[in-house]
Scaffold this motif. Structure first.
Motif, PDB file in Angstrom:
ATOM      1  N   THR A 157       0.820  -1.206   0.000  1.00  0.00           N
ATOM      2  CA  THR A 157       0.000   0.000   0.000  1.00  0.00           C
ATOM      3  C   THR A 157       0.861   1.265   0.000  1.00  0.00           C
ATOM      4  OG1 THR A 157      -0.114   0.069   2.418  1.00  0.00           O
ATOM      5  CG2 THR A 157      -1.846  -1.181   1.261  1.00  0.00           C
ATOM      6  N   PRO A 158       0.335   2.372  -0.526  1.00  0.00           N
ATOM      7  CA  PRO A 158       1.066   3.656  -0.489  1.00  0.00           C
ATOM      8  C   PRO A 158       1.402   4.106   0.923  1.00  0.00           C
ATOM      9  CG  PRO A 158      -0.744   3.772  -2.060  1.00  0.00           C
ATOM     10  CD  PRO A 158      -0.914   2.480  -1.322  1.00  0.00           C
ATOM     11  N   LEU A 159       0.501   3.866   1.895  1.00  0.00           N
ATOM     12  CA  LEU A 159       0.768   4.268   3.278  1.00  0.00           C
ATOM     13  C   LEU A 159       1.981   3.531   3.821  1.00  0.00           C
ATOM     14  CD1 LEU A 159       0.078   5.786   5.859  1.00  0.00           C
ATOM     15  CD2 LEU A 159      -1.549   3.955   6.420  1.00  0.00           C
ATOM     16  N   LYS A 160       2.033   2.229   3.602  1.00  0.00           N
ATOM     17  CA  LYS A 160       3.192   1.453   4.046  1.00  0.00           C
ATOM     18  C   LYS A 160       4.475   1.990   3.426  1.00  0.00           C
ATOM     19  CE  LYS A 160       6.072  -1.972   4.957  1.00  0.00           C
ATOM     20  NZ  LYS A 160       6.446  -2.598   6.228  1.00  0.00           N
ATOM     21  N   CYS A 163       5.561   5.408   4.908  1.00  0.00           N
ATOM     22  CA  CYS A 163       6.134   5.266   6.241  1.00  0.00           C
ATOM     23  C   CYS A 163       7.513   4.612   6.167  1.00  0.00           C
ATOM     24  CB  CYS A 163       5.203   4.447   7.128  1.00  0.00           C
ATOM     25  SG  CYS A 163       3.646   5.270   7.551  1.00  0.00           S
ATOM     26  N   LEU A 164       7.653   3.623   5.303  1.00  0.00           N
ATOM     27  CA  LEU A 164       8.931   2.936   5.161  1.00  0.00           C
ATOM     28  C   LEU A 164      10.015   3.889   4.670  1.00  0.00           C
ATOM     29  CD1 LEU A 164      10.579   0.320   5.274  1.00  0.00           C
ATOM     30  CD2 LEU A 164       9.764  -0.197   2.944  1.00  0.00           C
ATOM     31  N   ARG A 165       9.667   4.789   3.756  1.00  0.00           N
ATOM     32  CA  ARG A 165      10.658   5.750   3.267  1.00  0.00           C
ATOM     33  C   ARG A 165      11.183   6.628   4.395  1.00  0.00           C
ATOM     34  NH1 ARG A 165       7.242   5.904  -1.283  1.00  0.00           N
ATOM     35  NH2 ARG A 165       6.081   7.682  -0.446  1.00  0.00           N
ATOM     36  N   GLN A 166      10.297   7.049   5.285  1.00  0.00           N
ATOM     37  CA  GLN A 166      10.722   7.864   6.419  1.00  0.00           C
ATOM     38  C   GLN A 166      11.628   7.069   7.357  1.00  0.00           C
ATOM     39  OE1 GLN A 166      10.181  11.131   7.093  1.00  0.00           O
ATOM     40  NE2 GLN A 166       9.076  11.412   5.178  1.00  0.00           N
ATOM     41  N   LEU A 197       5.379   2.836  13.396  1.00  0.00           N
ATOM     42  CA  LEU A 197       4.138   2.111  13.656  1.00  0.00           C
ATOM     43  C   LEU A 197       3.355   1.925  12.368  1.00  0.00           C
ATOM     44  CD1 LEU A 197       2.107   0.907  15.698  1.00  0.00           C
ATOM     45  CD2 LEU A 197       1.169   3.205  15.972  1.00  0.00           C
ATOM     46  N   GLY A 198       3.264   2.995  11.566  1.00  0.00           N
ATOM     47  CA  GLY A 198       2.570   2.893  10.286  1.00  0.00           C
ATOM     48  C   GLY A 198       3.221   1.901   9.352  1.00  0.00           C
TER      49      GLY A 198
END
Length: 260
Positions: A157-160, A163-166, A197-198
């Motif tokens: 998903t885009p949200l995952k 968050c992973l990029r951060q 967490l995200g």
């Protein structure tokens, strides 16, 4: 300057030492089991009774989840902590930043403590409707399959990915979320914890599939988190793992493999 260089090295070594101490203490708590009646912890092969949810038992479960989250997630935050310490030290003319860096780490752990509270409530709910074994592993094929497929889909998903990029880029995070002072350090830790967490919350729910107190399962998920966040190919490894989880969940739902 030699003195500042030595101070920098001392700070970095101290940050690593503090993190290592906290992580080792968390693993010790899990491995010793604080006298909980778990087969892995005691070596007993006797059948276990269903847990009785007293206030004391709930508090013990919360401590267990907090120790697990610390042991699993804090190591992956080390690059961020070291990068923050380095930038904060430069902004303070070379002064030691162990205090603010520790507050950053504390803010990070506060977020995972919040997740631990939610996990205990979820565990209680599963227990109430008889979906967990005494080893806190789901006995439901449907629930196991849904968690596996859900975790796999979330990896794409885009949200995952956002968050992973951060989590994978300390520079980007610090540049866009910098706050000064000790309060700012704590706030930045909270923000980084939210991104983490995200990124990983559904992976943590896989503990209900493999067993919440299954040490090998805990270590395996922790290792995957490290690989996904810290290796150059982690982005693609995460997506490949997502595809594998979807396939695994489909196989479980089809009844081709047992839940446990």
């Amino acid at each position: 300057m030699p003195f500042l260089t030595a101070l920098h090295r001392h700070d970095r070594a101290l940050v690593v030492a503090i993190v290592a101490g906290v992580v080792l203490a968390s693993w010790a708590f899990l491995l010793l089991g604080v006298d909980m009646p778990m087969p892995e912890m005691t070596g007993m092969d006797m059948p276990m009774a269903e847990p009785v949810w007293t206030a004391g038992y709930a508090a013990l479960m919360l401590l267990m989840w907090m120790a697990m989250m610390t042991a699993m997630m804090l190591p992956s935050a080390v690059p961020m902590l070291l990068f923050y310490d380095s930038i904060a030290r430069k902004r303070s003319a070379g002064a030691s930043m162990i205090g603010p860096t520790s507050l950053f780490g504390l803010g990070y752990l506060v977020i995972w403590a919040g997740f631990s509270i939610a996990a205990v409530l979820l565990q209680y709910g599963f227990d109430r409707i008889s979906l967990l074994s005494p080893m806190m592993q789901t006995t439901s094929t449907a629930l196991a399959g849904i968690i596996l497929i859900g975790a796999g889909l979330y990896q794409w998903t885009p949200l995952k990915q956002a968050c992973l990029r951060q989590c994978r880029s300390p520079l980007d995070f610090v540049m866009t979320n910098w706050r000064s002072g000790k309060n700012g350090a704590f706030a930045m830790g909270l923000r980084h914890g939210l991104y983490c967490l995200g990124c990983c919350w559904l992976l943590m729910l896989l503990l209900f599939v493999g067993g919440v107190m299954n040490v090998a399962w805990i270590a395996g998920i922790a290792l995957f988190v490290l690989v996904e966040k810290l290796t150059p190919a982690g982005h693609w490894i995460g997506k490949a793992a997502g595809a594998a989880l979807i396939l695994w969940g489909g196989v479980v739902l089809a009844g081709l493999v047992p839940v446990s």
